[in-house]
Design a protein around this motif. Sequence first.
Motif, PDB file in Angstrom:
ATOM      1  N   ILE A 177       0.985  -1.106   0.075  1.00  0.00           N
ATOM      2  CA  ILE A 177      -0.027   0.214   0.049  1.00  0.00           C
ATOM      3  C   ILE A 177       1.112   1.350   0.175  1.00  0.00           C
ATOM      4  O   ILE A 177       1.853   1.526   1.006  1.00  0.00           O
ATOM      5  N   GLU A 207      -2.006  -1.103  -3.651  1.00  0.00           N
ATOM      6  CA  GLU A 207      -3.149  -0.017  -3.338  1.00  0.00           C
ATOM      7  C   GLU A 207      -2.519   1.430  -3.506  1.00  0.00           C
ATOM      8  O   GLU A 207      -1.282   1.535  -3.101  1.00  0.00           O
ATOM      9  N   HIS A 209      -2.624   5.574  -2.742  1.00  0.00           N
ATOM     10  CA  HIS A 209      -3.793   6.720  -2.207  1.00  0.00           C
ATOM     11  C   HIS A 209      -2.843   7.928  -2.166  1.00  0.00           C
ATOM     12  O   HIS A 209      -1.672   7.940  -2.031  1.00  0.00           O
TER      13      HIS A 209
END
Length: 245
Positions: A177, A207, A209
């Motif tokens: 992530i 992931e 972000h």
Amino acid sequence: MIIYSNETEDLNTPTGLMRCHIFRPVKEGKYAAIIFYSEIYQVTQPIRRLASYIAGQGYIVIVPEVYHEYENPGVALEYDKEGTDRGNYLKFEKPVSAYDSDTKSVIEWLKTYPYSNSKIGSMGVCLGGHLALRAALNPEISAAVCFYATNVHDATLGKGQRDDTLKRFKDIKGKVIFTWGKQDPHIPFAGRQLIREALEKAEVQYEWHEFNAQHAFLRDEGPRYDPALFQTCMGLVIRFLMDSF
């Protein structure tokens, strides 16, 4: 969850003894372990608080002193110009091979640690974000949490400033992530895109972000700290770790 936060272990590595700071639940049992890599200042109070937070969710968190070859055990650099200059100097002075051998030493030690259930992840911020990503090149790492990882996009980590992290993404077997600040001057948009394209090409499970934030927005000292974003990111991290182990 109540934790122990004053345990240390001096591990043998190919480049000398490395002090590690251990945070773990008081409750008896075996837990997944997170190797948590600090920013360039080593194990400061903000790093200790963040490690404690993660340990309080039910994990062993082990924080190595990344510059153990150059600083005495227990030394944390100050968040000032002198500390920043020293930390940045050492980031490029230490060979990548030494960062990697440190990680392998921690992994091997965790296999013998009586509170470990043999599941291992990595986490890091800034320099530590890059080191957490490099840790994921080891097959034992099931999950890697990388916050605003520096020097990945330009391959300049370590002595000689020619690391091979981007080229080795296919070695990553676990999940990763990534969290970035859009206003972070250390990792520009083009650099983030380069990393993401390499992840896609290597078919890494990841992931991604991005938030409107500066570099070091997790550090709970200084003007860049964003408490609301900290809370949001910790929710992402805990859910990610629960899904990964």
